[in-house]
Scaffold this motif. Sequence first.
Motif: not given
Length: 195
Positions: A60-61, A80-83, A127-128, A139-143
């Motif tokens: 995911d990105v 960016i969060d990279l999973t 960010h990985v 991060h997604r909840m904060f955004r």
Amino acid sequence: MPTFEEITRHEDADPSENPWVNGPPPPETITIVAYDPDWPHRYEAVATQVRAALGEVVLDVEHVGSTSVEGLAAKDVIDIDLTVADPRREDRYVPQLARIGYTLTIREPSWHEHRCLRLADPRVNLHVFGPDSPELVRHRMFRDWLREHPEDRTRYEDAKRAAIPGGGHVMDYNARKQDTIREIYDRLFRAAGML
């Protein structure tokens, strides 16, 4: 999927751990600029390059951080969060990302196996994390909370501006706004019924 307890816990990396892969960067001047409507487009272009470089390694990105929140002033850096399946397997993603200009700058095994790669132009912090990291959810909840709650968006922007004096590394700047960030997190977690 992380538990509510894992998601709502405020955690820091082990302070005895040296996160800098190539030594700490020189202190930089932190500059907050007005929201730029080009940031989402810049994210999309960079995310497309990351996906192309890594192929099936990408789980995911996501565009996170202040540049992902319309109307929020921010540093002109796309976060960016990279999973990936396992951040410890740097051989699966670091060489491929290095070929398109990224440099591995941070390695924090004590903090959810976090890695951060930096792109100089355009400025990107990649960010990985692994798929079970609570930070991805946080991060997604904060955004999403800041997108929907202008009063906390203003509160966060004020905290960022207040954190600029003092200089130092970006981690020092981050530490100076941490109390406000955690207050907002606690508010959104309570609203979600997680606390």
